[in-house]
Design a protein around this motif. Structure first.
Motif, PDB file in Angstrom:
ATOM      1  N   ILE A   5     -14.535  -0.221   3.786  1.00 30.41           N
ATOM      2  CA  ILE A   5     -13.313  -0.354   4.954  1.00 30.41           C
ATOM      3  C   ILE A   5     -13.935   0.400   6.236  1.00 30.41           C
ATOM      4  CG2 ILE A   5     -10.950   0.181   5.298  1.00 30.41           C
ATOM      5  CD1 ILE A   5     -10.776   0.885   2.317  1.00 30.41           C
ATOM      6  N   ARG A  53      -3.138  -8.635   5.369  1.00 32.42           N
ATOM      7  CA  ARG A  53      -4.625  -8.661   6.053  1.00 32.42           C
ATOM      8  C   ARG A  53      -5.045 -10.106   6.074  1.00 32.42           C
ATOM      9  NH1 ARG A  53      -8.281  -4.313   6.528  1.00 32.42           N
ATOM     10  NH2 ARG A  53      -7.111  -2.518   5.573  1.00 32.42           N
ATOM     11  N   GLY A 223      -3.817 -12.496  -1.091  1.00 33.81           N
ATOM     12  CA  GLY A 223      -3.334 -11.556  -0.660  1.00 33.81           C
ATOM     13  C   GLY A 223      -4.225 -10.184  -0.409  1.00 33.81           C
ATOM     14  N   CYS A 224      -4.984  -9.995  -1.412  1.00 35.78           N
ATOM     15  CA  CYS A 224      -5.904  -8.599  -1.218  1.00 35.78           C
ATOM     16  C   CYS A 224      -7.315  -9.068  -0.819  1.00 35.78           C
ATOM     17  CB  CYS A 224      -5.971  -8.155  -2.747  1.00 35.78           C
ATOM     18  SG  CYS A 224      -6.548  -9.085  -3.904  1.00 35.78           S
TER      19      CYS A 224
ATOM     20  N   PHE B 269      -2.771  -3.852  -1.637  1.00 35.92           N
ATOM     21  CA  PHE B 269      -3.529  -5.042  -0.883  1.00 35.92           C
ATOM     22  C   PHE B 269      -3.725  -4.799   0.623  1.00 35.92           C
ATOM     23  CE2 PHE B 269      -0.530  -7.677  -3.840  1.00 35.92           C
ATOM     24  CZ  PHE B 269      -1.338  -7.332  -5.007  1.00 35.92           C
ATOM     25  N   ILE B 270      -3.262  -3.970   1.191  1.00 37.09           N
ATOM     26  CA  ILE B 270      -3.430  -3.881   2.404  1.00 37.09           C
ATOM     27  C   ILE B 270      -4.289  -2.525   2.897  1.00 37.09           C
ATOM     28  CG2 ILE B 270      -1.918  -3.360   4.784  1.00 37.09           C
ATOM     29  CD1 ILE B 270       0.343  -4.773   3.075  1.00 37.09           C
ATOM     30  N   ASP B 271      -4.043  -1.712   2.214  1.00 40.84           N
ATOM     31  CA  ASP B 271      -4.984  -0.434   2.200  1.00 40.84           C
ATOM     32  C   ASP B 271      -5.422   0.054   0.941  1.00 40.84           C
ATOM     33  OD1 ASP B 271      -6.227   1.885   2.637  1.00 40.84           O
ATOM     34  OD2 ASP B 271      -4.627   2.955   3.550  1.00 40.84           O
ATOM     35  N   PRO B 272      -6.596  -0.195   0.338  1.00 38.43           N
ATOM     36  CA  PRO B 272      -6.990  -0.024  -0.919  1.00 38.43           C
ATOM     37  C   PRO B 272      -7.059   1.448  -1.260  1.00 38.43           C
ATOM     38  CG  PRO B 272      -8.554  -1.753   0.085  1.00 38.43           C
ATOM     39  CD  PRO B 272      -7.336  -1.441   1.188  1.00 38.43           C
TER      40      PRO B 272
END
Lengths: 257, 303
Positions: A5, A53, A223-224, B269-272
């Motif tokens: 990330i 995202r 989605g992910c 999903f947005i921030d693992p």
């Protein structure tokens, strides 16, 4: 490959046409190894209208200049917001994700054609540059609705011959990519494609009929992006699989479309 | 140093933050980003007796502050889980909980029985609330009689901690919760997704292959919070709060409303890394407010 990330800094935001933007990012920590065909899950800043995202294929990586390119076609609220990002802004991404195009064998004389349509050309520039650097001579066939929709043609020309079709005939040959005369003139050993699904299906059918190795990179609502939500599925000979982890690149023999 | 440990019945959690089924895969999907052992509990993907392909694409649509999904319990079946996935999870130092679903009572029972033998699985979460399958699922969770029957039969077949996940798609969730408690559940978790729908006006077609799907994300948080608050007052067993938790403040709100622990879903999903941020945020909150234990804030809502 370890998924990271990262906060990348937008260096340049270049509008290529009405709907398509080239966003060039740099990373303070340096860029991780990324393979052609892989994608990034990009967080959209300050966008109350969107939530998840957005996935984008990596368009190009320039390690020397610390640059990662994403080609953004504005299709909805998320891509619109992203296209409005100003240089200097920090954008959060998860990458590298997905598999990659499979590399040709050592035979450098293999005839390789990369076929792209619309903003689906994005991963093919990175792959083309990679093949060129590895000593192959890739060629490119690019399709668009009209000449104004053609982007990055000069970039592609750095790595091999570029053939063009437009639906209205404003540039290159008139028609779809599968109508282009080069397909009748040359016998390609490998075809790689990315673009709208109907185009990739036509390319896949052409390759199948001519017994040519063919891989396509699928686009899908995700989605992910990391295989957890199981939303971005496609039907294959191995069952219903996630495009984000089993793909996005598939050999056409595996797809049941 | 505050104490983050909580007990959900006989289930001991190192902290109250768990991951919701279907949003965290089997945990491994997230191990590049965080040390998954730091999470209080990982509820793995919904597992059924036999392999399920799930629903056709498209199965997901982003909506305002949320997402609508119709995955339909895609999984390779309980035997595959036991043989191939469980061995990879035994060295994860946290609670691995299996979410169990079925089309018939017999399927729920048989699946739960098979999971009895797994030493490192301290609990199952019975999913009587999936809105995306034609048979079973939510049908069991929307009637007191059906809920009671399936929970009672699984209770007899399963020896470890039994959590039952409730559906919000009912008029009175507290009645269902009480029926489930009477049938022998050790804890309840709520809410599962809210039945919803999205349409593409341009094509005049539904956005999902199944027409309707389950809504999750911050859009459903106020609804979930209200249901947790109502239910926690009416049952004695612990309640696990779920629904649109995006940060530590959201998690704390659920605990104040009466939840002993929480599950984080769509936010992954947005921030693992969001689960770790929530754990740290809860710790910070407790310190700032002078609490020594996280259990002090459970049901501490001042009305």
């Amino acid at each position: 490959m370890k998924k990271l990330i990262l906060d990348l800094i937008l260096k340049k935001n270049i509008r290529l046409n009405e709907q398509v933007y080239l966003l060039i990012f740099s990373s303070e920590k340096g860029l991780p190894e990324i393979l052609p065909g892989q994608f990034a899950q990009v967080k959209i800043n300050d966008s109350p209208a969107t939530f998840l995202r957005r996935p984008f294929s990596v368009n190009f990586v320039d390690y020397e200049n610390n640059e990662l390119w994403l080609l953004i076609q504005v299709v909805g609220a998320g891509t619109l917001k992203l296209s409005e990002t100003s240089p200097g802004a920090s954008v959060n991404m998860i990458l590298p994700l997905g598999n990659s195009f499979s590399f040709p064998d050592e035979k450098k004389d293999e005839k390789i054609l990369l076929i792209g349509g619309g903003s689906g050309i994005a991963p093919l520039l990175f792959f083309g540059s990679w093949l060129f650097d590895a000593g192959f001579s890739p060629e490119f066939l690019i399709g668009a609705r009209s000449s104004i929709h053609l982007v990055e043609v000069d970039e592609f020309k750095k790595y091999g011959n570029v053939y063009i079709t437009t639906e209205d005939g404003t540039e290159g040959e008139k028609g779809f990519v599968t109508d282009h005369s080069i397909l009748k003139k040359r016998n390609y050993d490998r075809i790689y494609s990315c673009g709208p699904t109907p185009m990739m299906k036509a390319v896949g059918a052409y390759a199948e009929n001519n017994n040519i190795f063919c891989e396509v990179s699928l686009e899908n609502t995700m989605g992910c992006g990391i295989g957890a939500c199981l939303c971005c599925v496609t039907d294959t000979t191995q069952g219903r699989v996630c495009v984000c982890t089993e793909g996005t690149v598939f050999n056409i023999e595996k797809l049941k479309w | 140093m505050v104490d983050l440990k909580v007990d959900v019945g006989k289930l001991h959690l190192k902290n109250p933050v768990m991951t919701a089924s279907g949003t965290f895969g089997y945990g491994m999907e997230y191990s590049d980003f965080i040390d998954i052992s730091r999470i209080g509990g990982i509820i793995v993907k919904g597992t059924t007796l036999r392999k399920r392909e799930g629903n056709p694409y498209p199965r997901m649509k982003e909506t305002a502050s949320g997402m609508l999904n119709a995955v339909g319990l895609q999984n390779k079946g309980v035997d595959h889980f036991i043989e191939h996935i469980y061995p990879q999870l035994t060295n994860v130092d946290t609670n691995i909980i299996v979410n169990v679903s079925g089309s018939t009572i017999e399927e729920y029972v048989e699946t739960a029985e098979k999971l009895n033998i797994l030493e490192k699985i301290p609990a199952i979460e019975l999913n009587i609330s999936c809105p995306n399958v034609k048979e079973g699922g939510m049908l069991f969770g929307t009637s007191c009689t059906a809920a009671k029957e399936v929970v009672a039969k699984v209770r007899r077949a399963y020896k470890n901690v039994l959590i039952v996940k409730l559906s919000p798609n009912v008029t009175n969730i507290s009645e269902i919760a009480q029926a489930v408690e009477e049938a022998g559940a050790d804890a309840i978790s709520l809410i599962n997704t809210v039945l919803g729908m999205a349409i593409d006006a341009e094509t005049r077609k539904p956005c999902l292959s199944t027409v309707t799907g389950g809504l999750s994300g911050p859009a459903i948080k106020p609804l979930a919070l209200r249901m947790v608050w109502e239910t926690a007052r009416d049952v004695k067993i612990p309640v696990i709060g779920i629904g649109g938790i995006m940060n530590a403040a959201d998690a704390i709100e659920f605990m104040l409303a009466g939840a002993s622990a929480v599950q984080v879903g769509t936010a992954n999903f947005i921030d693992p890394t969001v689960t770790i941020k929530i754990i740290e945020g809860i710790e910070d909150y407790l310190n700032r407010h002078g609490y020594t234990s996280v259990s002090d804030i459970v049901g501490a809502l001042e009305t």
